[in-house]
Design an enzyme around this catalytic site. Sequence first.
Site, short mmCIF file in Angstrom:
data_model
loop_
_atom_site.label_atom_id
_atom_site.label_comp_id
_atom_site.label_asym_id
_atom_site.label_seq_id
_atom_site.Cartn_x
_atom_site.Cartn_y
_atom_site.Cartn_z
N GLU B 213 -18.00 -8.67 -6.53
CA GLU B 213 -17.13 -8.94 -5.40
C GLU B 213 -15.68 -9.02 -5.88
OE1 GLU B 213 -17.72 -13.67 -4.72
OE2 GLU B 213 -19.46 -12.43 -4.32
N HIS B 251 1.18 -19.34 -11.61
CA HIS B 251 1.70 -18.45 -12.65
C HIS B 251 0.67 -18.17 -13.73
CE1 HIS B 251 6.02 -19.66 -11.56
NE2 HIS B 251 5.75 -18.46 -11.09
#
Lengths: 380, 294
Positions: B213, B251
């Site tokens: 997936e 990040h």
Amino acid sequence: MKIHEYQGKEILAKYGVPVPQGRVASTPDEVETIARELGKPVVVKAQVHAGGRGKAGGIKLGKTPEEARAVAEQILGMDIKGLTVEKVLVEEAADIKEEYYLGITTDRAARRNIVMVSKEGGIEIEIVAEENPDAIAKLHLDPAIGLQDFQIRQLGFDAKLPPVALKGMGAFLKALYRVYLDYDCSLAEINPLILTGEGKLIAADAKVNLDDNALFRHPDLAQYQEEQEDDPIEAEAHKRGLTYVRLDGDIGIIGNGAGLVMTTLDVVKREGGSPANFLDIGGGAKAEVVTKAIDTVLLDKNVKGIFFNIFGGITRGDEVAKGMLEAIATMNIQVPIVVRLTGTRAEEGLALLEGSALTPAATMQEGAQKIVALVNQKAA
Amino acid sequence: MSILINKDTRVLVQGATGREGLFHTQQMLEYGTNVVAGVTPGKGGQTIEHAGKSVPVFNTVKEAAQATQANVSIIFVPPPFGSDAILEAVDSGVTGIVCITEGIPIQDMMKTYRFVKERDGWMIGPNCPGLITPGECKIGIMPAHIFSQGDIGVVSRSGTLTYELVDELTRNGMGQTTCVGIGGDPIIGSSFVDVLAWFEKDPATKAVVLSGEIGGNDEEMAADFIKNHMTKPVVAFIAGKTAPPGKQMGHAGAIVSGSAGSAQSKVEAFTAANVPVADLPSEVPGLLREKLGL
């Protein structure tokens, strides 16, 4: 779960990490008071769970208390990526000479924590990661030994940090790692770690994300949990404990298991339909979860039909059927519902549904075709 | 033949007397799985009677393992105790782990995974449906009737989607050697690559169906492994091709994963590895036939 910058900095400060002096405020009056107390130029920073705050105008300088008040008036109440700014962090404006990056996160593939250090910190770290990955020193940690001094030295040298940062960075990284473990983080970052004109290192921004699975160990932090969705139906669905994502179509999709629900969306789209949402009732759902799911999908007034796709494993077909019948009995449902029910106790479930207004389907594809036809028929 | 489990596997159930644990212990007994022991602290001395069989319950895994020579444990305990249950089993010499429990903290699993590997064990899950060698042994929560014996290996990240694919295979007369649901958590005991390597070595497995997936880069790594290390044909399916881009990661997350994770990236990786990707679960049997020259 994400926590705000000011909350992250409170935690870091508890672990002895130098952070800029400042406090959180929710009115321009408070901002002015804090700026006056600090007695120097301040930065007013929006506290919202969205990236790109600076670019959106959510971070501004106030050289005087009056100016701080004026920028606070602009920032408080402003909309950043659909979220309203309710709090700002008011901090002394730092004299930034250089910006570094320190981060710890989980690397799924390595099944270990990974520590990252770069001398090119700041808001462009993602671009650095894409364009110049070698500028980020990385190291996987063996859970048996954690983060050791020799590893910190190695990271510092690999990242080519200047001597002053090389010497001072270790204490920051050690504290960040302790926070990461103690608070069950999935991400802990100091970005930027700044070097001031006076040669001091300060954590100018902090990002701390917590592992949702571990919140039971941190009831003190669980209270910080805030709705992070701007969509009112998504927010309501999360309140009800449902995994729901709103999309822009008109066919409500409910299923069990993320992979199956995603596939159902793909198949409905392939058959010419347009899904209105993703809703996963999860494994082992009881009847009331099913009822709640139908009610939630129907909060979206664009929904013209619902497709239920259940392949029972730990979820039992009879429980799902009971939930559907309860929804039909208690809600005034005006849209067609197609049900594909198979797997554990599906026969019992289908027997319960016999004679109801629901349209049965034998396979996912047949169900998708039926709901698309029913919705189109209604529109015609 | 099969991978990991067969008719001789001696199964222990941790959390055997809880609601889910008991229901699925009974289901496994009905299937014919050789369930030899249950463990629930404080319930030692009880027995679980079902399908003409009597399964003794013990207080600790150590006792259970000594008394019954269990070699695989299936775990149903609540998430705060999940990691402890795995460590207890492995420390007692039960080095095959199938962890059904959903919601175990990431840091717990990281340490636990290391310990399992140090003891040369294997682990499927957590947050998975388990695995089954049709006709011989089911250690999991999947509906048994959809599986049939044959020569196709199945490995999947999602539970119910596995059922969907297996159902297609069985209805098309394509039985399975072993079907493994590896689980969707960030830290799992066995990745696609681990399971593919086992299938490659299993003489009974002629081809493999892999169901992935969107998100992460496990599929890309699997494609790379297939390209470089597998001789057997593989057919893939990827869920979420039409899903809108997910929520932005921090990040550090972006740094680790780079730009991988989109359906397109996965399809490209599989195509480069000569692995056809089905658009619908119902296309999988046809693609397998083509690959096998049937």
